[in-house]
Design a protein around this motif. Structure first.
Motif, PDB file in Angstrom:
ATOM      1  N   GLN A  64       0.811  -1.218   0.000  1.00 33.40           N
ATOM      2  CA  GLN A  64       0.000   0.000   0.000  1.00 33.40           C
ATOM      3  C   GLN A  64       0.841   1.264   0.000  1.00 33.40           C
ATOM      4  OE1 GLN A  64      -2.618  -0.815   3.367  1.00 33.40           O
ATOM      5  NE2 GLN A  64      -4.310  -1.024   1.890  1.00 33.40           N
ATOM      6  N   ASN A  65       2.119   1.186   0.341  1.00 27.83           N
ATOM      7  CA  ASN A  65       2.989   2.366   0.310  1.00 27.83           C
ATOM      8  C   ASN A  65       4.289   1.967  -0.382  1.00 27.83           C
ATOM      9  OD1 ASN A  65       1.801   4.707   2.073  1.00 27.83           O
ATOM     10  ND2 ASN A  65       1.335   2.810   3.144  1.00 27.83           N
ATOM     11  N   VAL A  66       4.596   2.651  -1.466  1.00 24.77           N
ATOM     12  CA  VAL A  66       5.781   2.350  -2.273  1.00 24.77           C
ATOM     13  C   VAL A  66       6.588   3.630  -2.435  1.00 24.77           C
ATOM     14  CG1 VAL A  66       6.643   1.495  -4.472  1.00 24.77           C
ATOM     15  CG2 VAL A  66       4.553   0.522  -3.486  1.00 24.77           C
ATOM     16  N   ILE A  67       7.873   3.501  -2.274  1.00 31.26           N
ATOM     17  CA  ILE A  67       8.784   4.643  -2.450  1.00 31.26           C
ATOM     18  C   ILE A  67       9.590   4.416  -3.707  1.00 31.26           C
ATOM     19  CG2 ILE A  67      10.711   5.936  -1.481  1.00 31.26           C
ATOM     20  CD1 ILE A  67       9.705   5.248   1.280  1.00 31.26           C
ATOM     21  N   GLY A  68       9.587   5.404  -4.617  1.00 33.55           N
ATOM     22  CA  GLY A  68      10.360   5.343  -5.855  1.00 33.55           C
ATOM     23  C   GLY A  68      11.372   6.470  -5.910  1.00 33.55           C
ATOM     24  N   VAL A  69      12.536   6.184  -6.484  1.00 35.11           N
ATOM     25  CA  VAL A  69      13.616   7.166  -6.591  1.00 35.11           C
ATOM     26  C   VAL A  69      13.620   7.717  -7.997  1.00 35.11           C
ATOM     27  CG1 VAL A  69      16.081   7.581  -6.353  1.00 35.11           C
ATOM     28  CG2 VAL A  69      14.943   5.938  -4.853  1.00 35.11           C
ATOM     29  N   LEU A  70      13.673   9.035  -8.130  1.00 38.67           N
ATOM     30  CA  LEU A  70      13.674   9.687  -9.440  1.00 38.67           C
ATOM     31  C   LEU A  70      14.878   9.201 -10.258  1.00 38.67           C
ATOM     32  CD1 LEU A  70      12.335  11.851 -11.242  1.00 38.67           C
ATOM     33  CD2 LEU A  70      13.919  13.521 -10.237  1.00 38.67           C
ATOM     34  N   GLY A  71      14.570   8.781 -11.506  1.00 39.30           N
ATOM     35  CA  GLY A  71      15.616   8.282 -12.386  1.00 39.30           C
ATOM     36  C   GLY A  71      15.824   6.788 -12.275  1.00 39.30           C
ATOM     37  N   GLU A  72      15.125   6.090 -11.387  1.00 37.04           N
ATOM     38  CA  GLU A  72      15.264   4.662 -11.236  1.00 37.04           C
ATOM     39  C   GLU A  72      13.908   3.984 -11.475  1.00 37.04           C
ATOM     40  OE1 GLU A  72      17.011   3.723  -7.520  1.00 37.04           O
ATOM     41  OE2 GLU A  72      18.809   4.943  -7.873  1.00 37.04           O
ATOM     42  N   GLU A  73      13.825   2.701 -11.261  1.00 34.64           N
ATOM     43  CA  GLU A  73      12.604   1.944 -11.493  1.00 34.64           C
ATOM     44  C   GLU A  73      12.105   1.356 -10.177  1.00 34.64           C
ATOM     45  OE1 GLU A  73      13.952  -0.874 -14.340  1.00 34.64           O
ATOM     46  OE2 GLU A  73      13.443   0.382 -16.053  1.00 34.64           O
ATOM     47  N   VAL A  74      10.803   1.157 -10.103  1.00 30.94           N
ATOM     48  CA  VAL A  74      10.186   0.611  -8.912  1.00 30.94           C
ATOM     49  C   VAL A  74       9.083  -0.365  -9.350  1.00 30.94           C
ATOM     50  CG1 VAL A  74       8.453   2.429  -8.687  1.00 30.94           C
ATOM     51  CG2 VAL A  74       9.205   1.185  -6.646  1.00 30.94           C
ATOM     52  N   TYR A  75       8.828  -1.373  -8.540  1.00 31.49           N
ATOM     53  CA  TYR A  75       7.798  -2.361  -8.837  1.00 31.49           C
ATOM     54  C   TYR A  75       6.517  -2.027  -8.056  1.00 31.49           C
ATOM     55  CZ  TYR A  75      10.951  -5.486 -11.326  1.00 31.49           C
ATOM     56  OH  TYR A  75      11.801  -6.024 -12.242  1.00 31.49           O
ATOM     57  N   LEU A  76       5.381  -2.014  -8.776  1.00 29.94           N
ATOM     58  CA  LEU A  76       4.066  -1.929  -8.149  1.00 29.94           C
ATOM     59  C   LEU A  76       3.482  -3.336  -8.205  1.00 29.94           C
ATOM     60  CD1 LEU A  76       2.699   1.397  -9.680  1.00 29.94           C
ATOM     61  CD2 LEU A  76       4.076   1.070  -7.634  1.00 29.94           C
ATOM     62  N   ARG A  77       3.357  -3.986  -7.058  1.00 33.78           N
ATOM     63  CA  ARG A  77       2.925  -5.370  -6.996  1.00 33.78           C
ATOM     64  C   ARG A  77       1.432  -5.457  -6.677  1.00 33.78           C
ATOM     65  NH1 ARG A  77       8.019  -5.128  -4.811  1.00 33.78           N
ATOM     66  NH2 ARG A  77       9.550  -6.534  -5.761  1.00 33.78           N
ATOM     67  N   CYS A  78       0.712  -6.246  -7.485  1.00 38.47           N
ATOM     68  CA  CYS A  78      -0.720  -6.466  -7.254  1.00 38.47           C
ATOM     69  C   CYS A  78      -1.064  -7.847  -7.811  1.00 38.47           C
ATOM     70  CB  CYS A  78      -1.554  -5.380  -7.931  1.00 38.47           C
ATOM     71  SG  CYS A  78      -3.343  -5.583  -7.667  1.00 38.47           S
ATOM     72  N   ILE A  79      -1.564  -8.751  -6.949  1.00 37.15           N
ATOM     73  CA  ILE A  79      -1.862 -10.127  -7.335  1.00 37.15           C
ATOM     74  C   ILE A  79      -3.300 -10.458  -6.909  1.00 37.15           C
ATOM     75  CG2 ILE A  79      -1.217 -12.549  -7.041  1.00 37.15           C
ATOM     76  CD1 ILE A  79       1.602 -11.609  -6.453  1.00 37.15           C
ATOM     77  N   TYR A  80      -4.055 -11.018  -7.829  1.00 43.62           N
ATOM     78  CA  TYR A  80      -5.459 -11.434  -7.566  1.00 43.62           C
ATOM     79  C   TYR A  80      -5.441 -12.863  -7.052  1.00 43.62           C
ATOM     80  CZ  TYR A  80     -10.338 -12.706  -8.363  1.00 43.62           C
ATOM     81  OH  TYR A  80     -11.603 -13.156  -8.222  1.00 43.62           O
TER      82      TYR A  80
END
Length: 953
Positions: A64-80
């Motif tokens: 529910q809370n994700v931190i992303g760094v500018l210029g890098e990549e981040v994963y948004l995880r969602c599984i049914y």
């Protein structure tokens, strides 16, 4: 409550604030709080999602809370995790107007199934909407919803993406001077960071000392939500002894604090000098005192401690672009004699660093006197003289002086002038110049006086005169050198004197001869013939007709240095080494002699030792002043001695040479086969000094010594290398000792023994799968039977050799005697195998006289013959089994229908035996029956053995 217990183990819970909709936890990553919606799960301290209590009920698992760094990549995880069939699933972003924008998702009705836009990646599947998002803008921060449309319901969950930006760190160093103190300012900036970074300073891992270092920081916020922080570390250079400071930047986007090292200046003590020089300024003498500081960092201040009455002058200021600073003071030479002047090098914040002191010189004038006439106060002149010079000199240490003269308290006559330190009377000299003169030499307050009387006498006519002829000659006789100075044909006779160096003593003989009114003066200077260095003597001739004395100089010859040379060389004669030492000396008369001496030796060098010494002497042929002597010495007799060549002449000179001690000889012996030969050889190598030995060979079975073996020695100076080889057949000396016996002329004996190994080859066996070959009577033979596949190339028969020989050769021959192809330990059929390759092969493994043999019968089989054999075996076996079952059934049926008459049963068995008789060995029927079995069992066994043998053919 199991999920809450698991969460407490991972996160330190500092503060709980609970209401109906939001659970806020303070103390998360980097001390920030993260909002968690009620019923939507927890976040661990490492950012991992913990299981929510209603995740199974709602059917969605996500962070529910994700931190992303500018210029890098981040994963948004969602599984049914539900069970419904998914028709449509998507990631939606909620903008500021509460409008939902699809960013990526899954559509079961679309051909491509998945879709994405901007920096979102496509999901893995309809149930796994996990995407990789590239954080390219700060405004990507916000709420994102993950939703699934199923055949049962629509479910969705939201998360909040927080975007942070790493800071850009820059450093800068500046220098400035405030109130004479040299400062250095180090700037460190962390710009465009979200949230604002924190800057701290370290020196060797600890915070700076606040007594020396001051820190000033400021923060600037930008409209895009980022901020920049600026920090300055300022310090006086002269209080800093560290060459490096560290700027430490802390930020949530950094896995660990960023440390930037900055090189700064440290305090360096200067090199100081103080110099004094006499200079002229405005026609007066001054002492210039100069103080210089070089290489100091920062540059020091220079101050002075002056004499009481001295007036300080402006000091030179430091130049920021120069490595040195200087200051000077001028002092009149007559006002501060003997007083001290001190130069102080220091800094405003430190005590005195360096001081230098110089004492101004003190002057005096000792006296004013005539040159070369110290005891004369009356000078007599003749009437009519012209250009008369009266030279004076001043004793003392004044740098300069001025001489003024008066006559009887009044001015000097016009004909008399004072020039420098000379009184010049131009002339002609008259009687008016007679009188008393007083001269004064002065340098400021320092003075000296000279009283001088001049008397003018009338000129008396002199008889006719003429100057002499002057010549100088040098001749050498025996041990002396004679220098002759001749002043001939003069009237009146000249006066001849000599000027010699202080350390040169010689005898002088003079005589005067007259002829026809002229006079000749001869003066001879006798000196040693050999002088240690070049010297000059001067003959001075004075005469009335010579305005100045005539001087003749002559350079005396030096002794040619005696060059004593000592050389040595090695000479071998009749197997004995001699050192020939040659001692020669040039530039010496033949009367000089050369003698020989020894040190640390059992005997000297004399003519009686003819066996160890031979001497010769003589003079150098190309030089009439040189001698030589040669001594030939035995190396062994004079080992460890020092031989000295002594040259006897007016001085004793010598040179020496040391004969090194001789070490023990070394003997090496080895035994082995000769290359490209059927013989073996024993090699004995001797290395020793001074003597060529004799070498003998001794064999253990003979126990006798052979005659000496003639060898060709090799010489290396005094060292001789001798090698002897004894060749033999291995079969003669195998397992026996071979001894090398070395003897020298001095009775020294050395032995080295080597045993010739004993070898054997016990057997050669075939490693391939083989079958024994039977003879005519069924016995096994020593032939190994091997089947090769027809038409197949590169087939091998591999052998193994048992024995202890270092190597061996394997060779194979066919029945006709032709050689077969072998490679290493294998009989190789390189070409496709045919019927011509079948037959008996004889293979030998041999090494010298050792040998082992194996016989190989090669059979060639084809695929067709193998197939026919297989069919025949199968058909024969099936027929045999059928016949056996038929006979067994017949016997059982007949036996059950008739009475069990023993005679009739025996007849039936005999009739069957006649039908089933086989050519087996008669011993087969005599096999022992198992216990409890009757004659019927024996018959059955016989039949089965016959059938088996037929099936194997």
């Amino acid at each position: 409550m199991d999920y809450l217990k698991r969460y407490k183990q991972k996160v330190k819970l500092k503060t709980f604030e609970v209401d109906s909709s939001v659970l806020h936890i303070s103390g998360g990553r980097h001390g920030q709080g993260f909002p968690l919606r009620s019923g939507e799960g927890f976040m661990a301290e490492n950012g991992e999602a913990l299981a929510r209590p209603d995740s199974d009920r709602r059917g969605i698992v996500l962070e529910q809370n994700v931190i992303g760094v500018l210029g890098e990549e981040v994963y948004l995880r969602c599984i049914y995790t539900g069970k419904g069939m998914i028709f449509f699933a998507s990631w939606n972003r909620v903008n500021s107007t509460s409008k939902s924008i699809k960013m990526a998702g899954y559509n079961s009705f679309s051909p491509n199934k998945t879709f994405s836009k901007e920096s979102f990646s496509t999901p893995a599947s309809g149930t796994n909407l996990t995407v990789k998002v590239g954080i390219v803008r700060l405004d990507m921060e916000g709420q994102y919803t993950c939703g699934f449309n199923t055949d049962e319901d629509e479910v969705k969950e939201s998360l909040f993406l927080t975007v942070i930006a790493r800071p850009k760190v820059t450093t800068h160093v500046e220098e400035d001077i405030v109130n004479g103190t040299h400062y250095q300012t180090v700037s460190c900036s962390a710009i465009n960071a979200k949230p604002v970074a924190h800057i701290s300073w370290e020196i060797r891992g600890v915070p700076p000392n606040p007594d020396i270092f001051s820190i000033h920081s400021s923060t600037l916020m930008h409209p895009n939500g980022t901020g920049s922080v600026f920090s300055e570390l300022r310090f006086p250079i002269l209080l800093n002894n560290e060459s490096r400071v560290s700027c430490v930047v802390q930020h949530p986007a950094l896995t660990q604090p960023g440390v930037t090292d900055i090189m700064v200046q440290t305090f360096v003590s200067p090199t100081v000098t103080m110099e004094m020089e006499l200079k002229q300024k405005e026609g007066k003498d001054f002492h210039l005192v100069l103080c210089t500081a070089t290489g100091g960092r920062p540059q020091p201040d220079i101050s002075w401690i002056l004499p009481t009455s001295a007036r300080a002058q402006p000091s030179l200021k430091p130049d920021m672009g120069s490595e040195s600073v200087a200051s000077s003071q001028w002092f009149p030479s007559d006002l501060h004699e003997g007083e001290n002047v001190t130069c102080i090098f220091g800094y405003p914040l430190l005590p005195v660093l360096h001081t230098r002191t110089v004492t101004l010189p003190t002057y005096y004038i000792g006296s004013l006197q005539l040159k070369k006439r110290k005891a004369i106060d009356l000078l007599r002149l003749e009437e009519g003289d012209i250009d008369v010079f009266i030279s004076m000199e001043v004793t003392g240490n004044v740098p300069s002086y001025e001489i003024n003269c008066t006559k009887e308290g009044g001015p000097m006559p016009n004909e008399v002038n004072v020039t420098g330190s000379d009184i010049l009377i131009k002339g002609p000299v008259g009687f008016n110049l007679s009188g008393q003169y007083q001269c004064q030499a002065s340098y400021y307050r320092h003075t000296a006086f000279l009283q001088l009387g001049i008397e003018v006498n009338p000129r008396v006519p002199l008889p006719a005169s003429f100057p002499p002829n002057i010549s100088v000659n040098l001749r050498k006789e025996d041990a002396n050198v004679y220098v002759e100075c001749l002043a001939s044909d003069a009237s009146p006779a000249a006066n001849v004197t000599w000027v010699l160096p202080q350390d040169l003593n010689g005898g002088i003989q003079s005589n005067i001869s007259s002829s026809n009114g002229s006079h000749t003066v001869q003066s001879i200077l006798a000196l040693p013939a050999c002088l240690p260095r070049e010297m000059t003597v001067e003959c001075v001739v004075e005469h009335l007709d010579l305005a100045d004395p005539e001087r003749r100089q002559i350079v005396l010859p030096t002794c040619v240095p005696v060059n004593v040379t000592l050389q040595n060389s090695t000479v071998w004669e009749n197997g004995i080494a001699y050192t020939q030492v040659n001692c020669s000396a040039d530039s010496m008369p033949p009367s000089s002699t050369i003698a020989w001496h020894t040190e640390n030796c059992r005997s000297g060098i004399n003519a009686s030792e003819t066996s160890d010494v031979a001497r010769q002497s003589g003079t150098l042929q190309d030089n009439d002043v040189g001698v030589w002597s040669t001594a030939r010495l035995s190396v062994r007799a004079y080992a460890g001695c020092t031989v000295i060549c002594v040259l006897e002449h007016h001085e004793r000179e010598q040179k020496s040479i040391h004969f090194p001690s001789l070490g023990p000889p070394s003997v090496h012996m080895k035994v082995g086969p000769l290359r490209d030969s059927e013989f073996w050889a024993a090699v004995c190598e001797y290395r020793g000094d001074g003597l060529v030995p004799s070498i003998y060979w001794v064999i253990s079975d003979r126990n006798t010594t052979t005659t000496p073996v003639s060898v060709q020695p090799a010489f290396e100076g005094v060292t001789v290398l001798v090698s002897s080889t004894y060749e033999f057949e291995l079969s003669r000396h195998e397992g026996k000792n071979v001894t090398c016996l070395i003897r020298t002329a001095y009775g020294i004996e050395e032995r080295r023994t080597v045993k010739v190994p004993r070898y054997f080859i016990s057997s050669i066996v075939v490693l391939n799968q083989t079958s024994p070959l039977r003879g005519n009577h069924g016995q096994h033979t020593a032939v190994n039977r091997i089947a090769l596949q027809e038409a197949l190339p590169h087939q091998k028969i591999v052998f193994r050799v048992s024995g202890n020989t270092p190597t061996f050769n394997i060779r194979c021959f066919r029945v006709d005697g032709s050689a077969a192809h072998t490679v290493s330990l294998a009989l190789v059929f390189a070409e496709p195998v045919s019927e011509q390759d079948a037959g008996l092969y004889t293979c030998h493994a041999s090494w010298y006289h050792h040998k082992a043999t194996v016989f190989v019968q090669v059979d060639v089989t084809s695929k067709e013959s193998q197939t026919m054999t297989f069919i025949l075996i199968c058909f024969t076996s099936a027929t045999a089994i059928t016949l056996f079952l038929f006979i067994t059934l017949c016997m059982l049926c007949k036996r059950s229908g008739e009475s069990p008459s023993p005679n009739k049963g025996r007849k039936q068995r005999e009739s069957l035996a006649g039908l089933m008789q086989t050519p087996c060995s008669p011993e087969l029927g005599k096999a022992t029956l198992p216990v409890g079995k009757g004659p019927e069992y024996a018959e059955l066994v016989r039949y089965s053995i016959v059938i088996d043998e037929k099936s194997t053919v």
